[in-house]
Design a protein around this motif. Sequence first.
Motif, short mmCIF file in Angstrom:
data_model
loop_
_atom_site.label_atom_id
_atom_site.label_comp_id
_atom_site.label_asym_id
_atom_site.label_seq_id
_atom_site.Cartn_x
_atom_site.Cartn_y
_atom_site.Cartn_z
N THR A 1 23.75 38.77 37.24
CA THR A 1 25.12 38.46 37.62
C THR A 1 25.15 37.50 38.81
OG1 THR A 1 25.80 40.65 36.85
CG2 THR A 1 27.34 39.46 38.24
N THR B 1 33.42 25.89 38.99
CA THR B 1 34.14 27.10 39.40
C THR B 1 35.10 26.80 40.55
OG1 THR B 1 32.56 27.81 41.11
CG2 THR B 1 32.06 28.43 38.82
N GLY C 1 38.05 29.98 31.60
CA GLY C 1 38.29 31.39 31.87
C GLY C 1 38.62 31.61 33.32
N ASN C 2 38.77 32.89 33.67
CA ASN C 2 39.01 33.29 35.05
C ASN C 2 38.29 34.60 35.27
OD1 ASN C 2 40.52 34.88 37.24
ND2 ASN C 2 41.34 32.83 37.51
N CYS C 3 37.40 34.64 36.24
CA CYS C 3 36.64 35.86 36.49
C CYS C 3 36.05 35.82 37.89
CB CYS C 3 35.53 36.02 35.45
SG CYS C 3 34.27 34.73 35.53
N ARG D 1 31.02 33.38 42.04
CA ARG D 1 31.64 32.08 41.82
C ARG D 1 31.02 31.00 42.71
NH1 ARG D 1 37.65 34.66 41.63
NH2 ARG D 1 37.01 35.19 43.75
N ARG E 1 33.00 36.91 38.65
CA ARG E 1 31.54 36.74 38.60
C ARG E 1 31.14 36.35 37.18
NH1 ARG E 1 32.88 41.93 39.03
NH2 ARG E 1 32.71 41.78 41.29
N PHE E 2 29.89 35.90 37.06
CA PHE E 2 29.36 35.46 35.77
C PHE E 2 28.13 36.29 35.44
CE2 PHE E 2 31.50 31.91 37.75
CZ PHE E 2 32.35 31.47 36.75
N GLY F 1 39.31 31.64 40.93
CA GLY F 1 38.64 32.35 39.85
C GLY F 1 38.56 31.59 38.55
N ASP F 2 39.30 30.47 38.44
CA ASP F 2 39.23 29.66 37.21
C ASP F 2 37.87 28.97 37.11
OD1 ASP F 2 41.80 30.30 36.53
OD2 ASP F 2 42.68 28.37 37.09
N ALA G 1 27.86 31.43 31.33
CA ALA G 1 29.26 31.38 30.88
C ALA G 1 29.31 30.63 29.56
CB ALA G 1 30.13 30.67 31.91
#
Length: 395
Positions: A126, A86, A113-115, A129, A117-118, A71-72, A108
């Motif tokens: 949307t 990603t 960050g860590n998520c 990753r 989805r973008f 997720g990073d 982004a």
Amino acid sequence: MDRAARIGQLGDVAEVMLGYVENKTTFQGEGTLKVPSASYCDEEIYKKEIDLVFKKLPLMLAFTAEMPNPGDYKAMEAVGLPVLITRDKDGTVRAFLNVCSHRGAPVAEEGYGNCPRFTCKYHAWTFGRDGKLIGISERQTFGDVDKSERGLRQLPCEERAGMIFVSLDPEGSFDLDDYFRGYLADFEDMNFKDWHYVGNRTIHGANWKIAFDGYLEGYHFQSLHPETIFPRTPSNTTHYEGFGPSMRIGFPQHEIKNLLKDVSRDEWGTRENYGYDFVRILFPNVSIFVAPEITQVAQLFPGPTPDKNRTVLNYLCREAPKTPEEEENLQGMANFFRDVTYEEDYVIGMEIQKGLESGAHKELIFGKNERGNQYFHEWLNWYMAEDPSAPEPRM
């Protein structure tokens, strides 16, 4: 070559460098090399370097230590292009142009960050990753869209030896084993992938090659760095090894003889920083100096015009700090390295830029003792010529 053989090879290099110090000699090329001053000033040359080198070759754009977890991500600019790197939930690293397929906005913000989805801040499209388009806001009013064709534009990407390499050409490809000729084993031996990322500093200077030339030789240590580098490392005492277009540059310390005299000859290859140092050059634009306390990795990018560069100085160490005091010390060392690099090397680089633009001399000359600079320019010219059948430069 296995690790024991590589240590033996480094021991041989240490022996050569010991000889340099004892005999007051250095690595010598076959002759001098002249480089046109226009190479550092000309708009067409600058554009060609970006198109044929920076947008074609694998660039080291990130470290495993910057984004170690699922997720990073890292969003950054490279040679004017917005890049998003990603790490998926299975650990796979991918790279994309950070450009929404709807209207071109970034998906982004620059940074880390860590998520899962973008989401584009413009119209909230949307992406996963993996770069796939997974959501279109208010789709019922938008019209038909084949989501499989509207993902982020992927870039060639590979993670090796604690570093993430990306080509800025979506249609390109690369073979890291062929490109680095075994050089990445140095970083595997150091377990570089498990190091701690301390942070980065950005500095700006003259043409990227003026700045990079300064990382490739020690001829200037006594005159330009009399209080910072020269007390540890003699001037004009340098060893060079080539790995394709990349280099390992050896710098013996003044005290190399005393520091190696009680060490078994078989162990000399393990004594980096304790008798000698290396600067590792990843062509075309990365310089790495490994020190016991902190390591500086300089990424040099051409600026918006030929007379400018943007350098990102990254700092890593082998283990994460255990206390706030240790963290403060690391940040202090990073600031010190940054200040020395800028104030002692980049400031004179900007003066050199003015000198070259003045037209005082039509060419520069690199001596036999500056073989690393020659080698770099020879490889740069080789790529710019676009003739794979031409002989490759040899160290």
